[in-house]
Design an enzyme around this catalytic site. Structure first.
Site, PDB file in Angstrom:
ATOM      1  N   THR A  40       0.840  -1.196   0.000  1.00 41.63           N
ATOM      2  CA  THR A  40       0.000   0.000   0.000  1.00 41.63           C
ATOM      3  C   THR A  40       0.875   1.246   0.000  1.00 41.63           C
ATOM      4  O   THR A  40       0.632   2.196  -0.769  1.00 41.63           O
ATOM      5  CB  THR A  40      -0.944  -0.007   1.227  1.00 41.63           C
ATOM      6  OG1 THR A  40      -1.765  -1.179   1.144  1.00 41.63           O
ATOM      7  CG2 THR A  40      -1.816   1.234   1.272  1.00 41.63           C
TER       8      THR A  40
ATOM      9  N   ASN B  46      -4.196  -9.721  -8.416  1.00 44.11           N
ATOM     10  CA  ASN B  46      -4.387 -10.468  -7.171  1.00 44.11           C
ATOM     11  C   ASN B  46      -5.570 -11.424  -7.218  1.00 44.11           C
ATOM     12  O   ASN B  46      -5.586 -12.423  -6.527  1.00 44.11           O
ATOM     13  CB  ASN B  46      -4.536  -9.513  -5.973  1.00 44.11           C
ATOM     14  CG  ASN B  46      -5.379  -8.305  -6.276  1.00 44.11           C
ATOM     15  OD1 ASN B  46      -5.147  -7.611  -7.267  1.00 44.11           O
ATOM     16  ND2 ASN B  46      -6.361  -8.045  -5.443  1.00 44.11           N
TER      17      ASN B  46
ATOM     18  N   GLN C 163       1.871  -9.076  -6.190  1.00 49.44           N
ATOM     19  CA  GLN C 163       1.433 -10.468  -6.402  1.00 49.44           C
ATOM     20  C   GLN C 163       2.331 -11.225  -7.378  1.00 49.44           C
ATOM     21  O   GLN C 163       2.130 -12.411  -7.600  1.00 49.44           O
ATOM     22  CB  GLN C 163      -0.018 -10.501  -6.896  1.00 49.44           C
ATOM     23  CG  GLN C 163      -1.029 -10.016  -5.870  1.00 49.44           C
ATOM     24  CD  GLN C 163      -1.220 -10.982  -4.697  1.00 49.44           C
ATOM     25  OE1 GLN C 163      -0.715 -12.113  -4.704  1.00 49.44           O
ATOM     26  NE2 GLN C 163      -1.950 -10.537  -3.691  1.00 49.44           N
TER      27      GLN C 163
ATOM     28  N   HIS D 251       4.649  -9.795   3.085  1.00 48.52           N
ATOM     29  CA  HIS D 251       3.732 -10.826   3.600  1.00 48.52           C
ATOM     30  C   HIS D 251       3.062 -11.657   2.514  1.00 48.52           C
ATOM     31  O   HIS D 251       2.410 -12.654   2.803  1.00 48.52           O
ATOM     32  CB  HIS D 251       2.694 -10.200   4.556  1.00 48.52           C
ATOM     33  CG  HIS D 251       1.566  -9.475   3.903  1.00 48.52           C
ATOM     34  ND1 HIS D 251       0.327 -10.050   3.728  1.00 48.52           N
ATOM     35  CD2 HIS D 251       1.459  -8.221   3.394  1.00 48.52           C
ATOM     36  CE1 HIS D 251      -0.488  -9.174   3.160  1.00 48.52           C
ATOM     37  NE2 HIS D 251       0.174  -8.054   2.940  1.00 48.52           N
TER      38      HIS D 251
ATOM     39  N   CYS E   1     -16.687  -6.501   0.860  1.00 49.13           N
ATOM     40  CA  CYS E   1     -17.572  -5.638   1.626  1.00 49.13           C
ATOM     41  C   CYS E   1     -17.063  -4.193   1.546  1.00 49.13           C
ATOM     42  O   CYS E   1     -15.930  -3.912   1.915  1.00 49.13           O
ATOM     43  CB  CYS E   1     -17.590  -6.114   3.064  1.00 49.13           C
ATOM     44  SG  CYS E   1     -18.942  -5.420   3.977  1.00 49.13           S
TER      45      CYS E   1
HETATM   46  C1  LIG Z   1      -1.769  -6.300  -6.059  1.00 50.09           C
HETATM   47  C2  LIG Z   1      -1.665  -5.779  -4.660  1.00 50.09           C
HETATM   48  N1  LIG Z   1      -1.155  -4.559  -4.457  1.00 50.09           N
HETATM   49  C3  LIG Z   1      -1.027  -4.030  -3.231  1.00 50.09           C
HETATM   50  C4  LIG Z   1      -1.431  -4.728  -2.114  1.00 50.09           C
HETATM   51  C5  LIG Z   1      -1.283  -4.114  -0.754  1.00 50.09           C
HETATM   52  O1  LIG Z   1      -0.157  -4.649  -0.103  1.00 50.09           O
HETATM   53  P1  LIG Z   1      -0.010  -4.554   1.488  1.00 50.09           P
HETATM   54  O2  LIG Z   1      -0.951  -5.578   2.067  1.00 50.09           O
HETATM   55  O3  LIG Z   1       1.430  -4.891   1.758  1.00 50.09           O
HETATM   56  O4  LIG Z   1      -0.320  -3.172   1.891  1.00 50.09           O
HETATM   57  C6  LIG Z   1      -1.985  -6.010  -2.270  1.00 50.09           C
HETATM   58  C7  LIG Z   1      -2.490  -6.773  -1.105  1.00 50.09           C
HETATM   59  O5  LIG Z   1      -3.462  -7.503  -1.187  1.00 50.09           O
HETATM   60  C8  LIG Z   1      -2.097  -6.547  -3.584  1.00 50.09           C
HETATM   61  O6  LIG Z   1      -2.623  -7.757  -3.796  1.00 50.09           O
END
Ligand SMILES: Cc1ncc(COP(=O)(O)O)c(C=O)c1O
Length: 385
Positions: free
Chosen positions: A67, A142, A170, A192, A321
């Site tokens: 993020t 994702n 991803q 993670h 949601c």
């Molecule tokens: C494609 C993608 N970008 C960004 C993120 C966000 O990553 P983070 O959970 O490390 O903030 C995710 C998390 O699901 C994701 O799948």
């Protein structure tokens, strides 16, 4: 079966992190021995990440995850009057950042995918305007796992002199990353999603890219990201990256793809199912090795997620949601699925430690759960719109 949501630490990652909580707890900015030990660990981790990205050490910036990387790319590069191009299938970390920027005079074009889930680079090219400053496209989606043609998009960015960011959250650990080949200026990953710790990530920032830091304060990370380094997290991310590089070379990812293919082929034998992420002939397009996304007609996706959970199988459904209401997946809707089909789609995303026995278990419980729900479903009876 929900590795795209998150993954557990691998034991080696946990062990590598352990000394940095209590024993070597120093602040990497301190000049005494405790600080220097932490600094050495961060420097070593940076070398590993540089290898992971195929870049120079100085081009690696540690942060809190996907993020933050995604937000940094948009907020750090764009100014009022600029135009940005991204896609309608990005993660909300990009989509919401773009929506926020709209309030500050920065317009974004959201390029839609083809029904297969692939972005057509020609659509990116067509969206370019004189004011376009940034293109941001994900490596692997994702929800569907579909791998985007980022090298072609990188060429377009290079030819037109536009900055290029890749959300590789991803893709990292599932395909070999190479920022030079991609031709990107920025690339974001998250620990993670690849068996590292939550709340830790890294960004490739090509030398000379004028991206402003989201956080200001100390001069950490060459002034590109203020805040005392999360040393244990950074060490864990580096260990996860090192193990991921091994997995890409030792057949683990091929084994994972074979497991995923077996799961997918067997599930698709259930009548009234189909693959999200297939071309016009029904053939899967290039995808991350661990992911498949399948629709099930005549039932409610959420009910199937719950039924599977009761049988010990964790998957994600095609709805999320938002503000208390259940909305069908924006990714599947952008690919042209109708609402019911999008809602009744399941994402199976395998951990790299998944076994044949795990797949056998899913294949044992899933057909029964589908049959049971179809017998009960108001969707099947045509009484639910
Ligand atoms: C494609 C993608 N970008 C960004 C993120 C966000 O990553 P983070 O959970 O490390 O903030 C995710 C998390 O699901 C994701 O799948």
């Amino acid at each position: 079966m929900d590795a795209n949501a998150t993954t557990p630490l691998l034991p080696e990652v946990f062990e590598a992190m352990c000394p940095y909580w209590m024993e070597h707890f120093g602040n990497a900015s301190s000049i005494h021995m405790h600080g220097q030990r932490a600094r050495t660990a961060v420097d070593r981790a940076r070398e590993t990440l540089a290898e992971f990205f195929n870049c120079h050490d100085a081009e690696v910036v540690f942060n809190s995850g996907g993020t933050e990387g995604d937000n940094t790319a948009l907020f750090g590069l764009l100014h009022p009057g600029d135009h940005c191009i991204t896609t309608s299938i990005e993660h909300s970390a990009i989509l919401e950042a773009a929506r926020r920027l709209a309030q500050h005079g920065i317009e974004t074009t959201f390029v839609a995918p083809q029904p297969s889930g692939l972005i057509d680079p020609a659509d990116i090219l067509r969206a370019i305007r004189p004011q376009t400053r940034l293109i941001s496209v994900m490596l692997a989606n994702n929800e569907t796992g579909v791998l985007q043609p980022i090298e072609e998009i990188g060429k377009i960015a290079a030819d037109t002199g536009i900055f290029f960011h890749i959300d590789a959250v991803q893709g990292a650990g599932k395909v070999k990353l190479d920022v030079r080949r991609y031709g990107c200026h920025l690339l974001s990953i998250s620990a993670h999603k690849m068996h590292g710790p939550k709340g830790t990530g890294a960004m490739f920032v090509r030398r000379g890219t004028p991206v402003e830091s989201l956080l200001v304060g100390g001069s950490h990370e060459r002034r590109r990201r203020a805040g005392t380094e999360n040393v244990a997290g950074i060490v864990g991310l580096a260990k996860a990256a090192e193990l991921a590089m091994h997995s890409l070379g030792d057949g683990t990812i091929d084994r994972l793809a074979a497991l995923r293919d077996r799961l997918e082929t067997e599930i698709l034998r259930i009548p009234g199912t189909g693959l999200n992420g297939a071309d016009a002939h029904g053939e899967p397009v290039a995808r991350a090795a661990n992911t498949t996304n399948i629709w099930f007609d005549h039932l409610e996706g959420e009910a199937l997620v719950i039924a599977l959970d009761l049988k010990g199988v964790a998957v994600s459904g095609g709805s999320a949601c938002h503000s208390g209401a259940t909305e069908p997946s924006h990714v599947l809707m952008a690919m042209g699925l109708d609402k019911n089909r999008a809602r009744a789609s399941l994402r199976f995303s395998l951990l790299k430690t998944a076994t044949d026995a795990d797949v056998d278990h899913v294949l044992r419980v899933l057909p029964e759960a589908v049959e049971h729900l179809r017998a009960l479903s108001p969707v099947a009876a045509g009484t639910l719109g």
